[in-house]
Design a protein around this motif. Structure first.
Motif, PDB file in Angstrom:
ATOM      1  N   SER A   1      -4.524   2.803  -5.833  1.00 41.41           N
ATOM      2  CA  SER A   1      -5.268   1.856  -6.666  1.00 41.41           C
ATOM      3  C   SER A   1      -6.749   2.158  -6.608  1.00 41.41           C
ATOM      4  O   SER A   1      -7.466   1.974  -7.593  1.00 41.41           O
ATOM      5  CB  SER A   1      -4.999   0.396  -6.281  1.00 41.41           C
ATOM      6  OG  SER A   1      -4.481   0.279  -5.024  1.00 41.41           O
ATOM      7  N   LYS A   2      -7.196   2.644  -5.441  1.00 44.57           N
ATOM      8  CA  LYS A   2      -8.614   2.967  -5.327  1.00 44.57           C
ATOM      9  C   LYS A   2      -9.010   4.082  -6.293  1.00 44.57           C
ATOM     10  O   LYS A   2     -10.079   4.063  -6.895  1.00 44.57           O
ATOM     11  CB  LYS A   2      -8.944   3.389  -3.889  1.00 44.57           C
ATOM     12  CG  LYS A   2     -10.192   2.677  -3.362  1.00 44.57           C
ATOM     13  CD  LYS A   2     -10.676   3.267  -2.066  1.00 44.57           C
ATOM     14  CE  LYS A   2      -9.810   2.887  -0.879  1.00 44.57           C
ATOM     15  NZ  LYS A   2     -10.279   3.502   0.370  1.00 44.57           N
TER      16      LYS A   2
ATOM     17  N   ILE B   1      -2.645   3.855 -10.238  1.00 44.14           N
ATOM     18  CA  ILE B   1      -1.509   2.942 -10.358  1.00 44.14           C
ATOM     19  C   ILE B   1      -1.049   2.906 -11.808  1.00 44.14           C
ATOM     20  O   ILE B   1      -1.858   2.957 -12.742  1.00 44.14           O
ATOM     21  CB  ILE B   1      -1.921   1.525  -9.884  1.00 44.14           C
ATOM     22  CG1 ILE B   1      -2.188   1.531  -8.378  1.00 44.14           C
ATOM     23  CG2 ILE B   1      -0.851   0.485 -10.204  1.00 44.14           C
ATOM     24  CD1 ILE B   1      -1.012   1.929  -7.534  1.00 44.14           C
TER      25      ILE B   1
ATOM     26  N   VAL C   1       4.547   1.121  -7.728  1.00 43.62           N
ATOM     27  CA  VAL C   1       3.362   1.693  -8.377  1.00 43.62           C
ATOM     28  C   VAL C   1       3.370   1.589  -9.909  1.00 43.62           C
ATOM     29  O   VAL C   1       2.441   2.046 -10.555  1.00 43.62           O
ATOM     30  CB  VAL C   1       3.109   3.165  -7.979  1.00 43.62           C
ATOM     31  CG1 VAL C   1       2.830   3.275  -6.505  1.00 43.62           C
ATOM     32  CG2 VAL C   1       4.265   4.036  -8.404  1.00 43.62           C
TER      33      VAL C   1
END
Lengths: 366, 297, 290
Positions: C146-147, C151, C230
């Motif tokens: 996600s960083k 995702i 994900v």
């Protein structure tokens, strides 16, 4: 291409495998590295191939030093004991592989492969896989693959040891023929002295990583520089005897309790201990009335072609001789032998170096 | 092959390893540590990845959380329900398959089939088989006079359903491993035992079992570890719920729930580490004892 | 002596004939029952997938539908974004498999044929990861992805799975079995390491590569928890995720669910029956899946 080794040494785990070796192989020669297993002959070959790097010393091809070059940069061809053909490729692709690696144009490459296949006689096998070939055929493919890129030097690592006896003789003649035809400098590793004697221009005899003798097969056979050399070559092997020589050239052989009188072997001190080597063919049979050196009993007769290998027991000692099969000999017969003393080899008792070299050396010193 | 000390060969080796090293570094090595770290996050902002406070709070939380205790208990019940039965069944079938019978390959192929199929798809199929009214299982049981069972909706039976499904699915894999083990036993032992007058059962008891014990041990531990990780089956069988009244709430389901539904990353990470320690314990036993038993080969 | 054998032999056969059938019959019966139990869910799945919705809810259940409803499959194809799920699954499976093969070849080559400082240590480190259950990696990997904003993308579904330590291990073993002389021969033939790897090692390791590839295909195709976490949009879902959401929306339409399940299961079954030698060979060397 001439191959020169200068003071080359190599060690594995602090054990010297090749010890200060000097060698010159002339252009177009076939040289055999011969010796018992572990003598360093294969290691030397791998050093020349560039698979190993020497600890010290230099290797030169022609005038060019190659010591630090990678195998692929040395312009060599190599044949392995197990042939190392690429199992998933056809014979054609195997031979083509070195050309493909140097990006030879396809047509040219195919032509060269065909030429090479003709030379080694495998034209009709080109589309088979290695697993469908006999040992001898695989060997030819391996040679073709080694030669196709026109290397300057051909290296063969015990190439015949996986073949049966008859094929071995055939193949070694074939290798000799191909080598002569191509005129390539060739180094051939083997532990089989007969093989070495039959095909080499020169033999390098090695033991414990050291050169024992380097020269033509005749020279090695007739003028061994030391007892090891004398004993390693020849089949059946040389008879080794201990003796004591006096000032008149009488040699007393204690094992047999005899004295060889008035040999030309003079010049040492009185009662000097020496070692003797007598080749099996250097005896001849005499009648018992005649002057004989050895009296013995035949304990074994072995027929090899038109020759007889005869084992004679005398005192506690056995002697092997070769005679023509014309002689009517039988096990248990008494036999009277004379030694051709002029063909006898004599060695220093401790160093086991031949007196021929020894005397020459000492003369030099004087 | 070049010298192994040189700087050049080191670079060369690393270049070959580069792709796998990068991926493993980012997605395997780093997360092991990150996961441990996260299990101590108490106050944090996950979007900005800022941690305000660390502590043992998450561990205290899960061990006081009734749900987690249920999850642990259910996981152990599940493992105990699946592993012994699965081992005995698969060992029995493997021994039978290892006799000189025709169609051996055919049977082996059939038994192994569930292994290659999607757990989720097959669990949905079982959901249908377990259907209390129209399901195949209750119909078949009805033929022998057993009343319909509420397989998936009765908390007493839900775990049983899950266990049956898991045994069915895992059988083929265990059989393959056992067969490989059986084929490694030297036939001469059997011949010798036969000459010594050992009966079939005695040959099984005194040769097969001891010779196969390293394999049995390996399969047991592996099955146990896999049982601890059960999730897909539950998710599909009970339609995204951990069974009626949490009757099939397992540790991984708990982790999933804390993480994906409740966004409690710290709590989920703490639960992950508890699971990890349990699995690691069994892995190390396997490595330790497995190494000791090597002398059978 | 000869006579003795001749008179003895028929007797032997007779004993065998009398003694064996009972034993063998029992074995066959047990194995057949086991086989039926194993196959039953598959047969039931296919049978249901071909029934009309009325017949699904009929007692006693029929094994062979009175009318074969192939339409069920077309309904699935049209009603749920099945095509999208299918394409996603195929894409992810193909990419992870190809990726795994490439990274495994490179790493296995380094671990078997290139000597360099720290190699054995690195290999131990690699092997060590096989002891780590995938669940441990789930949450931090999600956070990492996600960083970097991956995702709900193919990258998230593929990239973390293109390395398999088990595959590297298996292939390395295979590479180590290839005689050293071939390497030297190729070197002398003027081949670089890189050429040698692709021209000699890879073609020679075909069986191992097929095994690795197939295990990865099966694993990717069936993988569930990771894609579940994900992905959040239907356009990114793979087939198993698609099936679970369809099953909660579909409620009681078991004939459609079974048609869906059949379409997930069938490709793997086909691959399995064509290439089972490699799959079973691979599986019997594991303990670890994927």
């Amino acid at each position: 291409m001439k191959v020169t080794l200068r003071e080359v040494s190599m060690a594995f785990d602090n054990v010297l495998a090749v010890d200060n070796l000097n060698l010159e192989v002339n252009e177009g020669e076939l040289v055999t590295f011969l010796g018992p297993s572990g003598c360093g002959k294969s290691t030397t070959l791998f050093l020349i191939a560039g698979i190993y790097r020497p600890l010290t010393g230099k290797i030169q091809f022609g005038d060019k030093e190659v010591t630090q070059l990678e195998p692929e940069e040395r312009e060599i061809g190599m044949v392995f004991q197990n042939y190392a053909l690429y199992p998933h490729m056809t014979v054609l692709k195997n031979i083509l592989f070195p050309l493909k690696m140097r990006k030879t144009p396809k047509n040219e490459a195919l032509q060269q492969v065909e030429e090479m296949a003709g030379l080694v006689g495998i034209n009709d096998l080109l589309h088979r896989k290695p697993s469908q070939l006999s040992g001898g055929q695989q060997q030819r493919v391996a040679i073709a693959r080694a030669l196709v890129k026109k290397p300057k030097i051909l290296l063969l690592d015990e190439p015949l040891s996986n073949l049966d006896a008859r094929l071995r003789i055939e193949t070694r003649e074939e290798i000799r023929r191909i080598q002569k035809e191509v005129g390539i400098t060739t180094i051939f590793v083997t532990h089989d002295q007969e093989e070495a004697l039959s095909i080499s221009d020169k033999i390098l005899l090695m033991k414990n990583g050291r050169c024992q003798q380097y020269g033509t097969p005749e020279k090695l056979y007739t003028e061994p520089t030391n007892l090891f050399s004398a004993a390693f070559l020849g089949n059946p092997p040389i008879n080794k005897l201990d003796g004591v020589v006096d000032l008149c050239g009488n040699i007393k052989i204690e094992d047999l309790d005899i004295v060889l009188k008035n040999t030309s072997f003079v010049g040492l001190g009185d009662n000097e201990r020496i070692k003797l080597g007598v080749r099996p063919e250097d005896f001849f049979v005499v009648d018992k009335e005649e002057d004989f050196d050895i009296k013995g009993t035949i304990t074994l007769i072995e027929r090899v072609g038109k020759d007889l290998i005869v084992k004679v027991a005398s005192k506690q000692y056995f002697i092997r001789c070769i005679f023509s099969s014309d002689l009517a000999l039988e096990i248990g017969d008494e036999i009277y032998l004379k030694i051709k003393t002029n063909k006898m080899h004599t060695f220093h008792y401790n160093t086991e170096i031949s007196y021929k070299d020894y005397c020459w050396n000492t003369k030099e010193v004087i | 092959m070049g010298s192994d000390k040189s700087y050049k060969s080191f670079i060369r080796g690393l270049l070959y390893l580069l792709p796998s090293l990068v991926i493993l570094g980012v997605f395997q090595f780093y997360p092991i540590i990150k996961s441990l770290d996260m299990s101590f996050y108490i106050r944090y902002n996950y979007f900005k990845d800022v941690v305000h406070q660390r502590g043992f709070g998450n561990f205290i939380y899960i061990f006081n959380d009734n749900q987690f205790r249920i999850a642990l208990k259910n996981t152990f019940i599940f493992a105990l329900g699946v592993v012994p039965a699965s081992i005995i069944l698969s060992l029995g079938i493997a021994v039978l398959l290892n006799t000189k019978i025709k169609l051996r390959g055919f049977f082996r192929s059939i038994y192994f089939l569930p292994f290659v199929t999607s757990v989720v798809a097959i669990s949905i199929v079982w959901r249908w088989i377990y259907h209390s009214r129209y399901g195949l299982l209750n119909y078949l049981l009805g033929l022998v006079g057993i009343y319909p069972i509420q397989w998936l909706t009765d908390p007493k039976w839900a775990m049983v359903s899950l266990i049956i499904l898991s045994i069915w699915r895992g059988l083929g894999y265990n059989i393959i491993i056992f067969l490989a083990g059986l084929q490694n036993i030297n036939l001469q032992y059997y011949q010798a035992a036969k000459i010594d007058g050992a009966s079939k059962w005695n040959r099984f008891r005194y040769i097969t079992i001891p010779q196969l014990s390293p394999t049995i041990f390996f399969v047991s531990i592996m099955s146990l570890i896999n049982a601890f990780k059960v999730f897909d089956e539950i998710f599909a069988l009970f339609d995204k719920r951990p069974g009626p009244l949490n009757s099939c709430l397992t540790v991984v389901y708990y982790i999933y729930d804390q993480f994906a539904n409740q966004y409690k990353y710290g709590v989920a990470s703490a639960a992950v580490y508890v699971l990890f320690i349990i699995i690691l314990f069994f892995t190390l036993i396997q490595l330790y004892i497995g190494r000791k038993k090597v002398h059978y080969d | 002596m000869i006579k003795w054998i001749i008179t003895k032999k028929p007797l032997f056969n007779r004993i065998n004939l009398q003694k064996f059938p009972l034993d063998k019959l029992l074995i066959y019966i047990i194995l057949t029952v086991g086989g039926i139990v194993t196959l039953l869910p598959f047969l039931w799945m296919i049978s249901t997938s071909l029934k009309s919705s009325n017949e699904v809810h009929m007692l006693p259940p029929k094994w062979i539908p009175s009318k074969i409803m192939l339409e069920n499959y077309f309904v699935i194809l049209n009603r749920v974004p099945f095509k999208k799920y299918f394409i996603n699954s195929v894409l992810v499976t193909v990419c992870t498999t190809v990726g795994t093969l490439i990274t495994s070849i490179l790493a296995a080559f380094a671990f078997s044929k290139v000597k360099f400082w720290g190699r054995d240590m690195l290999f131990t480190l690699y092997l060590g990861t096989m002891m780590i259950p995938g669940e441990v990696l789930l949450i931090p990997n999600f956070v990492t992805l996600s960083k970097i904003g991956w995702i709900n993308s193919y990258k998230a579904l593929i990239i973390p799975w293109i390395v398999s330590v088990f595959a590297i291990f298996l292939l390395r073993q295979y590479f180590l079995g290839i005689p050293k002389e071939l390497y030297i021969a190729a070197k002398i033939d003027g081949s670089t390491d890189w050429n040698y790897m692709w021209n000699i090692m890879v073609p020679l390791s075909k069986p191992a590569l097929i095994t690795i590839g197939l295990l990865k295909v099966i694993y990717s195709w069936n993988s569930f928890l990771w894609p579940l976490i994900v992905t959040n949009s239907p356009t990114m879902r793979t087939l198993p995720i698609g099936l679970t959401s369809f099953s909660s929306e579909g409620g009681t339409e078991y004939h459609l669910m079974m048609a869906f399940a059949t379409m997930i299961v069938l490709p793997m079954i086909l691959i399995y029956f064509m290439l089972q030698k490699y799959i079973i060979e691979g599986a019997s060397r594991t303990g670890i899946k994927g």
